[in-house]
Design an enzyme around this catalytic site. Structure first.
Site, mmCIF file in Angstrom:
data_model
loop_
_atom_site.group_PDB
_atom_site.id
_atom_site.type_symbol
_atom_site.label_atom_id
_atom_site.label_comp_id
_atom_site.label_asym_id
_atom_site.label_seq_id
_atom_site.Cartn_x
_atom_site.Cartn_y
_atom_site.Cartn_z
ATOM 1 N N ARG A 176 0.747 -1.261 0.120
ATOM 2 C CA ARG A 176 0.091 -0.067 0.072
ATOM 3 C C ARG A 176 0.752 1.483 0.081
ATOM 4 N NH1 ARG A 176 -1.241 -1.058 6.325
ATOM 5 N NH2 ARG A 176 0.021 0.737 7.139
ATOM 6 N N ASP A 286 -6.926 -2.545 7.265
ATOM 7 C CA ASP A 286 -6.369 -3.611 6.606
ATOM 8 C C ASP A 286 -7.308 -4.991 6.661
ATOM 9 O OD1 ASP A 286 -3.962 -4.429 5.268
ATOM 10 O OD2 ASP A 286 -2.743 -3.183 6.932
#
Length: 641
Positions: A176, A286
């Site tokens: 990410r 997440d």
């Protein structure tokens, strides 16, 4: 099949009635994620969504691989097992003894196929470089903020390219990227990842590290970036194998040491300076369903952004399962079964990673068992295999049961399980995102041997009385006021396992409660008790199992109870309790911050509710976050007492 570009995949999805175009304005900050969360949790994963009005120049595609069918379409197969079968066939062909010249000649066509899968660098520019931004500006892309406590907007489907400065080998991974400025992001690569190793080599050399990021192109690029390949295998060779066509690469404009797919939608070029101070990155909602905590990560400086004329920005969200990543994980489970069987665990028959286990937390392996101790052999082999080293709970069974029918599987495993002798504990590397470990990236592991036992593996000093299915829950709660709920559903299905929600109020509370429970005559025959915190809805087994797996460090939080010999046969009985509650400094001597679960904020939920009819998504779907609102620990993303 191969896709010419991301738009080709979008057109294919639309023709198959697997995509919805949303023309109403939707804000990439929180709103797109909330809509996608609702859709992705529909039966089968809902539809892919193309947001055409984001307030930016580019449409946004999300949930594109968020179902079994779309995952198969992305990889160009009818069934995911077809890929595994082809890999197994290739392994067998290559390993077959070749004696005569005719035998060797039969290999030539296959060798030609191998060559056709290898990536190729072409001259000139690619379609991904049709438009060059005069000045690189990430704020011109519809980068999403997915969840209210996220540290900011994140690029969530970046395919990141780095090279080893010593031997030039390429790595393509997915990490990410939090956007901090128009030309600055974080680079969230964990210490176990190959790109992090490349970074350390550049640090030794005191050289800037070139990095290139692509978005879009053939969806197989996105999948290959997530695949658990050995370090010496080029991800674009896997992509070529999957698409049956080599990946054509072009050199980057400002980082010419790196090459990227010519058909990508966006290319973000830049560098990481190992000499520079890292940046405080996160939190981020997440794939575990919890916020991963903020930490220090390298800074990525953008030097150039290029894109196709008709570029589409691909994105995804992760959070409380199921989400799109569950289907990407399912592809990995099916595709990599063959390599595991051919190279590491020849006795493996099948493998399953339940969505509630969010990939690493829970893995089920079915083996062909021939000898005593074989489950432990498999345990050691799998925990030493690539990203399987992050596995927390491994359940091993044999061909006496299937592993797709979880009820039948649990009945079989518990029938062959002695909690005192058939559960093995270890320690090792864990996913950095696992918040249950006392030390980041290092924690406990557990293997449950649910195979039929040979004589050498059997301890006859134990007995297992019949389970009382009429366990009086009210009496238990009256005797132990900290117990807020008991789910006996599994007992009714001949699975000797209880789920208990408990409100802790002192150190060692769950361990002591577990010992007192097992002393009760009515607990005879119950082999396992799973404890979760009192806010968890234990009537929802999948949700409770997800919470339990996330919060458990198996070695630290498991308590085996062996009761002395007694009863009509003078034998012992045993059981195990596992503490899947949240851990704090005061009650558990847990020194790390504990993250919160991920839910949307009330304002975003209301906005999406109000515009739902305009979206063209069919009947109203309520926010999945409403189910979990009462389970969060407060307004902050972390809690520590």
């Amino acid at each position: 099949m191969s896709y010419k570009h991301l738009k080709h995949f979008i057109d294919t999805l639309e023709k198959a009635d697997e995509l919805v175009r949303i023309r109403t304005y939707v804000d990439p900050k929180l709103e797109i994620a909330e809509i996608t969360d609702r859709v992705s949790k529909l039966p089968g994963g809902g539809k892919a969504l193309l947001f055409e009005n984001t307030g930016y120049d580019f449409p946004l595609l999300i949930n594109a691989m968020g179902s079994y069918r779309r995952m198969c379409m992305a990889l160009g197969v009818q069934e995911l097992d077809d890929v595994a079968a082809e890999i197994e066939s290739l392994f067998k062909m290559l390993s077959k003894p070749r004696e005569g010249i005719l035998d060797k000649l039969t290999m030539l066509p296959k060798l030609g196929q191998f060559a056709s899968w290898m990536p190729k660098v072409t001259g000139g520019k690619g379609a991904c470089q049709e438009v060059v931004m005069p000045a690189p500006d990430l704020y011109k892309l519809p980068v999403m903020q997915c969840w209210p406590k996220d540290g900011g907007p994140f690029i969530t489907l970046p395919v990141i390219h780095t090279k080893d400065p010593m031997n030039g080998s390429r790595n393509v991974g997915m990490y990410r990227m939090q956007v901090f400025d128009k030309d600055l992001t974080g680079m969230h690569w964990h210490k176990h990842k190959v790109s992090a190793k490349h970074f350390m080599e550049y640090k030794k050399l005191k050289k800037r590290m070139p990095v290139a990021v692509i978005l879009g192109g053939d969806p197989v690029y996105t999948y290959s970036a997530t695949a658990p390949l050995p370090e010496n295998v080029d991800e674009y060779m896997l992509a070529g194998f999957l698409r049956k066509r080599k990946v054509e690469l072009v050199k980057c404009l400002t980082q010419p040491e790196l090459e990227v797919p010519a058909d990508a939608d966006f290319v973000i070029e830049g560098y990481v300076d190992p000499e520079e101070e890292p940046i405080w990155e996160g939190p981020f909602g997440d794939h575990t369903g919890y916020y991963s905590l903020a930490d220090w990560y390298p800074r990525f400086h953008v030097t150039c952004i290029t894109h196709r004329k008709d570029a589409v920005y691909p994105s995804t969200i992760v959070g409380i399962p199921p989400q799109e990543d569950a289907w990407i994980g399912k592809a990995t489970e099916r595709i990599f079964l063959a390599p595991i069987k051919m190279t590491l665990v020849p006795e493996i028959v099948d493998m399953d990673m339940p969505v509630e286990g969010v990939f690493h937390n829970l893995v089920i392996a079915q083996i062909h068992k021939d000898y005593a101790g074989q489950a432990q052999k498999v345990m050691n082999a799998m925990w030493g295999a690539g990203q399987m080293m992050f596995n927390k709970i491994l359940a091993v069974t044999d061909e006496g049961t299937g592993i797709q029918d979880y009820r039948q599987l649990a009945q079989y495993v518990f029938r062959h399980l002695n909690p005192a002798t058939d559960i093995y504990f270890s320690q090792g590397p864990m996913d950095v995102l696992d918040h249950s470990c006392s030390k980041m990236g290092f924690g406990g592991k557990m293997c449950i041997d649910g195979t039929r036992k040979f004589d050498e593996e059997t301890d006859d000093s134990y007995e297992w009385p019949a389970v009382r299915k009429d366990l009086n829950v009210q009496q238990l709660a009256a005797r132990f006021p900290e117990i807020k709920g008991v789910n006996t559903t599994l007992l009714q299905q001949d699975i000797p396992c209880l789920l208990v929600s408990v409100q802790k109020n002192r150190p060692h509370h769950v361990r002591e409660l577990n010992e007192r429970l097992y002393e009760l005559p009515e607990m005879a025959g119950i082999k396992m008790v799973l404890y979760v915190e009192h806010t968890v809805d234990i009537t929802d087994l999948p949700s409770a199992l997800w919470r339990f797996c996330n919060n458990l460090d198996p070695k630290r939080d498991s308590f085996v109870v062996t009761l002395p010999a007694g009863g009509p046969h003078g034998k012992r009985r045993a059981g195990i309790g596992m503490d899947g509650t949240l851990k704090t400094r005061i009650l558990d001597n847990f020194e790390r911050d504990w993250p919160n679960i991920i839910v949307a904020d009330d304002a975003t939920i209301r906005r999406v509710d109000d515009k739902w009819k305009e979206l063209g998504l069919g009947p109203f779907v309520a926010s999945p976050s409403l189910k979990y609102k009462h389970q969060i620990y407060g307004e902050e993303a972390v809690v520590q007492q």
